[in-house]
Design a protein around this motif. Structure first.
Motif, PDB file in Angstrom:
ATOM      1  N   ARG A 199      49.673  40.105 137.627  1.00 42.48           N
ATOM      2  CA  ARG A 199      50.545  40.971 138.443  1.00 42.48           C
ATOM      3  C   ARG A 199      50.365  42.429 138.030  1.00 42.48           C
ATOM      4  O   ARG A 199      50.368  43.325 138.863  1.00 42.48           O
ATOM      5  CB  ARG A 199      51.989  40.516 138.294  1.00 42.48           C
ATOM      6  CG  ARG A 199      52.199  39.120 138.923  1.00 42.48           C
ATOM      7  CD  ARG A 199      53.495  38.492 138.463  1.00 42.48           C
ATOM      8  NE  ARG A 199      54.648  39.103 139.090  1.00 42.48           N
ATOM      9  CZ  ARG A 199      55.906  38.928 138.669  1.00 42.48           C
ATOM     10  NH1 ARG A 199      56.140  38.186 137.590  1.00 42.48           N
ATOM     11  NH2 ARG A 199      56.901  39.505 139.291  1.00 42.48           N
ATOM     12  N   ILE A 200      50.238  42.663 136.725  1.00 42.09           N
ATOM     13  CA  ILE A 200      49.973  44.008 136.222  1.00 42.09           C
ATOM     14  C   ILE A 200      48.782  43.917 135.263  1.00 42.09           C
ATOM     15  O   ILE A 200      48.734  43.020 134.423  1.00 42.09           O
ATOM     16  CB  ILE A 200      51.182  44.564 135.427  1.00 42.09           C
ATOM     17  CG1 ILE A 200      52.417  44.708 136.323  1.00 42.09           C
ATOM     18  CG2 ILE A 200      50.825  45.885 134.747  1.00 42.09           C
ATOM     19  CD1 ILE A 200      52.480  45.942 137.164  1.00 42.09           C
ATOM     20  N   THR A 201      47.845  44.843 135.378  1.00 41.52           N
ATOM     21  CA  THR A 201      46.736  44.927 134.428  1.00 41.52           C
ATOM     22  C   THR A 201      46.909  46.201 133.604  1.00 41.52           C
ATOM     23  O   THR A 201      47.173  47.272 134.159  1.00 41.52           O
ATOM     24  CB  THR A 201      45.383  44.969 135.156  1.00 41.52           C
ATOM     25  OG1 THR A 201      45.258  43.760 135.921  1.00 41.52           O
ATOM     26  CG2 THR A 201      44.217  45.068 134.178  1.00 41.52           C
ATOM     27  N   VAL A 202      46.776  46.064 132.286  1.00 43.67           N
ATOM     28  CA  VAL A 202      46.844  47.230 131.408  1.00 43.67           C
ATOM     29  C   VAL A 202      45.454  47.431 130.804  1.00 43.67           C
ATOM     30  O   VAL A 202      44.941  46.527 130.137  1.00 43.67           O
ATOM     31  CB  VAL A 202      47.883  47.035 130.277  1.00 43.67           C
ATOM     32  CG1 VAL A 202      47.902  48.264 129.361  1.00 43.67           C
ATOM     33  CG2 VAL A 202      49.272  46.786 130.858  1.00 43.67           C
ATOM     34  N   VAL A 203      44.850  48.578 131.047  1.00 34.90           N
ATOM     35  CA  VAL A 203      43.523  48.863 130.494  1.00 34.90           C
ATOM     36  C   VAL A 203      43.705  49.609 129.172  1.00 34.90           C
ATOM     37  O   VAL A 203      44.084  50.781 129.157  1.00 34.90           O
ATOM     38  CB  VAL A 203      42.665  49.678 131.483  1.00 34.90           C
ATOM     39  CG1 VAL A 203      41.278  49.924 130.877  1.00 34.90           C
ATOM     40  CG2 VAL A 203      42.542  48.947 132.813  1.00 34.90           C
ATOM     41  N   ALA A 204      43.469  48.872 128.087  1.00 33.05           N
ATOM     42  CA  ALA A 204      43.637  49.432 126.727  1.00 33.05           C
ATOM     43  C   ALA A 204      42.341  49.196 125.965  1.00 33.05           C
ATOM     44  O   ALA A 204      42.347  48.700 124.844  1.00 33.05           O
ATOM     45  CB  ALA A 204      44.820  48.766 126.028  1.00 33.05           C
ATOM     46  N   ALA A 205      41.240  49.563 126.601  1.00 25.71           N
ATOM     47  CA  ALA A 205      39.910  49.211 126.079  1.00 25.71           C
ATOM     48  C   ALA A 205      39.267  50.357 125.318  1.00 25.71           C
ATOM     49  O   ALA A 205      38.046  50.357 125.123  1.00 25.71           O
ATOM     50  CB  ALA A 205      39.024  48.761 127.236  1.00 25.71           C
ATOM     51  N   GLY A 206      40.047  51.334 124.867  1.00 28.72           N
ATOM     52  CA  GLY A 206      39.468  52.452 124.117  1.00 28.72           C
ATOM     53  C   GLY A 206      38.363  53.106 124.934  1.00 28.72           C
ATOM     54  O   GLY A 206      38.543  53.409 126.129  1.00 28.72           O
ATOM     55  N   CYS A 207      37.204  53.307 124.304  1.00 21.88           N
ATOM     56  CA  CYS A 207      36.084  53.954 125.009  1.00 21.88           C
ATOM     57  C   CYS A 207      35.623  53.124 126.206  1.00 21.88           C
ATOM     58  O   CYS A 207      35.046  53.674 127.155  1.00 21.88           O
ATOM     59  CB  CYS A 207      34.910  54.162 124.054  1.00 21.88           C
ATOM     60  SG  CYS A 207      35.238  55.396 122.781  1.00 21.88           S
ATOM     61  N   GLY A 208      35.868  51.806 126.168  1.00 21.32           N
ATOM     62  CA  GLY A 208      35.462  50.938 127.279  1.00 21.32           C
ATOM     63  C   GLY A 208      36.247  51.197 128.551  1.00 21.32           C
ATOM     64  O   GLY A 208      35.880  50.699 129.631  1.00 21.32           O
ATOM     65  N   ALA A 209      37.314  51.982 128.471  1.00 18.50           N
ATOM     66  CA  ALA A 209      38.145  52.237 129.659  1.00 18.50           C
ATOM     67  C   ALA A 209      37.407  53.070 130.707  1.00 18.50           C
ATOM     68  O   ALA A 209      37.683  52.954 131.902  1.00 18.50           O
ATOM     69  CB  ALA A 209      39.441  52.934 129.250  1.00 18.50           C
ATOM     70  N   ALA A 210      36.466  53.892 130.260  1.00 18.15           N
ATOM     71  CA  ALA A 210      35.786  54.776 131.206  1.00 18.15           C
ATOM     72  C   ALA A 210      35.022  53.972 132.254  1.00 18.15           C
ATOM     73  O   ALA A 210      35.140  54.223 133.456  1.00 18.15           O
ATOM     74  CB  ALA A 210      34.840  55.714 130.451  1.00 18.15           C
ATOM     75  N   ALA A 211      34.271  52.969 131.808  1.00 22.63           N
ATOM     76  CA  ALA A 211      33.466  52.179 132.746  1.00 22.63           C
ATOM     77  C   ALA A 211      34.349  51.367 133.679  1.00 22.63           C
ATOM     78  O   ALA A 211      33.984  51.114 134.825  1.00 22.63           O
ATOM     79  CB  ALA A 211      32.524  51.261 131.975  1.00 22.63           C
ATOM     80  N   LEU A 212      35.521  50.961 133.200  1.00 24.55           N
ATOM     81  CA  LEU A 212      36.396  50.120 134.019  1.00 24.55           C
ATOM     82  C   LEU A 212      37.209  50.917 135.030  1.00 24.55           C
ATOM     83  O   LEU A 212      37.591  50.393 136.073  1.00 24.55           O
ATOM     84  CB  LEU A 212      37.351  49.331 133.114  1.00 24.55           C
ATOM     85  CG  LEU A 212      36.720  48.234 132.252  1.00 24.55           C
ATOM     86  CD1 LEU A 212      37.704  47.735 131.199  1.00 24.55           C
ATOM     87  CD2 LEU A 212      36.260  47.069 133.132  1.00 24.55           C
ATOM     88  N   THR A 213      37.511  52.157 134.697  1.00 19.73           N
ATOM     89  CA  THR A 213      38.468  52.914 135.521  1.00 19.73           C
ATOM     90  C   THR A 213      37.918  54.225 136.082  1.00 19.73           C
ATOM     91  O   THR A 213      38.519  54.802 136.981  1.00 19.73           O
ATOM     92  CB  THR A 213      39.708  53.290 134.684  1.00 19.73           C
ATOM     93  OG1 THR A 213      39.281  54.162 133.616  1.00 19.73           O
ATOM     94  CG2 THR A 213      40.395  52.070 134.107  1.00 19.73           C
TER      95      THR A 213
END
Ligand code: FAD
Length: 402
Positions: A199-213
């Motif tokens: 229902r909710i996704t939290v992107v807490a992937a550090g440097c990996g957040a750039a590619a995802l978001t």
């Protein structure tokens, strides 16, 4: 708004989770713990939990010593989080039985030469002007506190409320706490946010957040050394020491178990190679401040990547046009100190749907004009012209030591 489930519903593994957290570093795990503790069904996706920046981090909880010119909003958030640390550490230890290496002796900030001291004093004056607890010390007072400091250290100041924790103990403890609260760890990477069904996704992937978001999170390399006093004796100092040494900025963090962390470079690079030049500069500055370090065993030289942002502040809140995807990333040099406040504010946002006013300066849409439309795995359309908040008083970090 998401509310907790009954225990019987929570035990259905095939059910859609309320919250999927991408990234099991300190930030993702603390959010997962807080959300699961509120009765939400939580999954955390990470193929290598704790392998990000936290594996290298010094763990200084230093809102005062790291209150820099032009970063007032960030300083406010650092202070808010540091104030939560004592209760957070106690709660985590109670939930898991784990020692966190949490130490409260305070931080000494010292200048080696007259020039170093002049530079340091400018910053201390700014910090005092903000009302922060910074107490200048005469050289004799400094040596009363830490006799091992080099006699030629010209002066210093005490930041008694700047503490430390060991991130290599913190992350496993958070993993245990999250699991015990009911979160499920999925040891797989997320390559695209469409793979996640929650229902909710939290992107807490550090440097990996750039590619995802597509958010402007960039790796900022930091090299650190770990040393140990010979024969298993404790280091000859108790405070965290942050030093200016012939123009270099270094810190020395004494752990409860006898380890000393000496760091760190700040480099605009994305590799994790350890270089001879960095080791030389760190050791030279460290030994200049604390001569006994020359006798210590060098046990590790390592580099990590801080998740940096254009204004050095974290990115917290819903992606523009995606109220179901919350970013909790870009914590740069401060992810350990910011863990408690990030977890609380994001868990509140998930459960109430209402953003805490503390989050306002850190919204993702402040970078609307910086979004590179082509890099985001998630569509970033509709960002142009959305309400960016004022960040004009922050500066891009220069390539310097910290
Ligand atoms: C040299 C150095 C010194 C530091 N010193 C301090 C300090 O003294 N005090 C302080 O407060 N902070 C410090 N930091 C900063 C701190 O380490 C970071 O801000 C913090 O670790 C950020 O936490 P995080 O959970 O967001 O990211 P990370 O710790 O980087 O963890 C990210 C996690 O996400 C996972 N991941 C990435 N991509 C994906 C994907 N696609 N799918 C699933 N999982 C994914 C990774 O495997 C990793 O486990 C330091 C950092 C460095 C490098």
């Amino acid at each position: 708004m998401l509310t907790g489930r009954s225990p019987s519903t929570r035990s259905d593994d095939r059910a859609r989770p309320d919250v999927a957290v991408v990234g099991a570093g300190p930030i993702g795990l603390a959010i997962a713990w807080r959300c699961a503790a509120r009765g939400l069904r939580v999954e955390v996706h990470d193929p290598a939990s704790g392998s990000g920046a936290s594996a290298v981090a010094a763990g200084m909880l230093s809102p005062v010593a790291e209150a820099y010119f032009g970063e007032r909003q960030l300083t406010g958030l650092l202070l808010a989080s540091a104030a939560r640390w004592p209760a957070f550490a106690a709660e985590l230890t109670e939930a898991t039985g784990a020692e966190l290496g949490y130490r409260t002796e305070g931080t000494l900030m010292v200048g080696l030469t007259g020039d170093d001291l002049a530079e340091a004093r400018r910053l201390w004056a700014y910090q005092q002007g903000l009302g922060l607890p910074v107490t200048p010390l005469r050289p004799t007072e400094l040596r009363d506190r830490e006799p091992a400091l080099a006699p030629r250290v010209r002066g210093g100041a005490l930041a008694p409320t700047d503490h430390q924790v060991d991130p290599r103990l913190l992350v496993p403890a958070l993993r245990t706490a999250a699991r015990r609260a009911g979160a499920v760890l999925v040891p797989q990477p997320v390559r695209h946010l469409s793979e996640v069904d929650a229902r909710i996704t939290v992107v807490a992937a550090g440097c990996g957040a750039a590619a995802l978001t597509g958010l402007p999170v960039r790796p900022v390399k930091g090299q650190v050394l770990r040393l140990r006093a010979p024969d298993g004796v404790a280091p000859g100092f108790r405070h965290v020491i942050r030093g200016y040494a012939d123009g270099e900025h270094v810190y020395l963090v004494p752990r409860v178990d006898g380890e000393v962390v000496l760091g760190a470079t700040v480099e605009e690079r994305s590799d994790t190679t350890v270089t001879a030049g960095a080791v030389l500069r760190l050791l030279r500055a460290g030994v200049d401040l604390l001569p006994e370090l020359a006798e210590y065993d060098l046990v590790e030289a390592v580099a990590g990547l801080r998740p940096g942002t254009p204004d050095n502040a974290p990115i917290l809140g819903p992606l523009p046009g995606r109220p179901d995807v919350l970013a909790a990333t870009g914590h740069h040099r401060h992810g350990i100190v910011l863990t408690p406040v990030t977890a609380d504010l994001i868990a509140d946002r998930v459960t109430t749907g209402v953003p805490d006013p503390l989050l306002a300066p850190f919204r993702p849409d402040r970078f609307s004009s910086d979004f590179p439309e082509s890099t985001g795995a998630v569509g970033v359309g509709g960002l142009a012209g959305s309400g960016a908040v004022g960040v004009g008083d922050r500066t891009m970090e220069e390539d310097r030591w910290s």
